[in-house]
Design an enzyme around this catalytic site. Structure first.
Site, short mmCIF file in Angstrom:
data_model
loop_
_atom_site.label_atom_id
_atom_site.label_comp_id
_atom_site.label_asym_id
_atom_site.label_seq_id
_atom_site.Cartn_x
_atom_site.Cartn_y
_atom_site.Cartn_z
N SER A 148 0.86 -1.19 0.00
CA SER A 148 0.00 0.00 0.00
C SER A 148 0.89 1.23 0.00
O SER A 148 2.06 1.18 0.42
CB SER A 148 -0.88 0.01 1.25
OG SER A 148 -1.54 1.25 1.41
N TYR A 161 -2.19 -0.88 10.41
CA TYR A 161 -2.28 -1.15 8.97
C TYR A 161 -1.05 -0.62 8.24
O TYR A 161 -0.43 -1.34 7.45
CB TYR A 161 -3.55 -0.51 8.39
CG TYR A 161 -3.65 -0.70 6.89
CD1 TYR A 161 -4.04 -1.92 6.36
CD2 TYR A 161 -3.31 0.34 6.02
CE1 TYR A 161 -4.11 -2.10 4.98
CE2 TYR A 161 -3.39 0.16 4.64
CZ TYR A 161 -3.78 -1.06 4.13
OH TYR A 161 -3.84 -1.25 2.77
#
Length: 264
Positions: A148, A161
């Site tokens: 990501s 995350y």
């Protein structure tokens, strides 16, 4: 003979985790369009069945549906054992399963926080470890790990995350180096906001996510990086710009702006 000309039994096989989600479905569609047989796994059996039926009908490939809680080591092992038991050798592994949970560490469920590590990190390492030796023996194979743009900076209220995706990026870059010369290619794809159900699951307001890329764009970027033998790729011009700048800006500024962006 290319993959589309091969019979269904001769075609290579791919395993896509998180295939019941938007990005996982996009990876599955792309691979099926290239004539690759698929093992699709995820939590939603009905969605996986529908996806498998569509891809088999449209592209004439073989599909195997194996619902799996990817956070469980025993279920991951059962998945790989079923594949091996069918005499299938996985040629392409797409570690796509992952999720985020927005909120301050002190105010969110500890189990939900640690589950992100199990899904986003442990599952990636485990599946690579289980399937990579076979690829190296065959002197061919591909691994795509979904990281990501969150991997490039700490993000308050998305701390676990972002840290988990930093792990995936670092792991994938090292894996890329380890597989040089083996016939196996490995890369990490780093999407920014993408039009999937990710932000709904994470609890991030829709407006906070900003402009979103199409999942098919992300998939094209990933396979382009694989073809070019790149250790990772960031999808989208704006996302690439932000990813390049973030490590060179003051950490406090980056974290403050990231937290404002989330608006949670």
């Amino acid at each position: 003979m290319n993959d589309m000309e091969a019979t269904r039994d001769e075609r290579p096989w791919a395993l896509v985790s998180g295939a019941s989600g938007g990005l996982g479905q996009a990876f599955s569609r792309h691979l099926a369009s290239c004539g690759v047989n698929l093992v699709v796994t995820g939590r939603r059996h009905d969605v996986l069945d529908d996806l498998a039926d569509q891809l088999t009908t449209r592209y004439g490939i073989k599909t195997i549906v194996h619902p799996c809680d990817i956070s469980s080591a025993s279920e991951r092992l059962a998945l790989v054992n079923e594949i091996a038991g069918r005499g299938i050798i996985i040629d392409t592994l797409v570690n796509n399963a992952g999720f985020g949970a927005a909120g301050r560490i002190a105010e969110t469920d500890p189990e939900r926080q640690t589950s992100q590590v199990e899904v986003n990190c442990e599952a990636v390492v485990h599946l690579c470890g289980l399937l990579l030796p076979g690829m190296i023996t065959a002197k061919r194979g591909s691994i795509i790990n979904v990281a990501s743009t969150a991997a490039f900076q700490p993000i308050p209220q998305f701390a676990t995350y972002a840290a988990s995706k930093s792990f995936v990026l670092s792991f994938s870059r090292a894996l890329w180096a380890e597989t040089n010369g083996t016939g196996v290619r490995a890369t990490a794809i780093c999407p920014g906001p993408t039009e999937t159900g990710f932000f709904d699951v994470a609890g991030v307001p829709r407006m906070a996510a900003g402009a979103r890329r199409d999942p098919d764009d992300v998939v094209r970027t990933a396979f382009d990086a694989l073809a070019r033998h790149r250790p990772y790729a960031v999808d989208g011009f704006v996302n690439r710009t932000v990813a390049r700048l973030a490590p060179h800006l003051p950490a406090r500024l980056v974290m403050t702006q990231s937290e404002k962006y989330l608006q949670v």
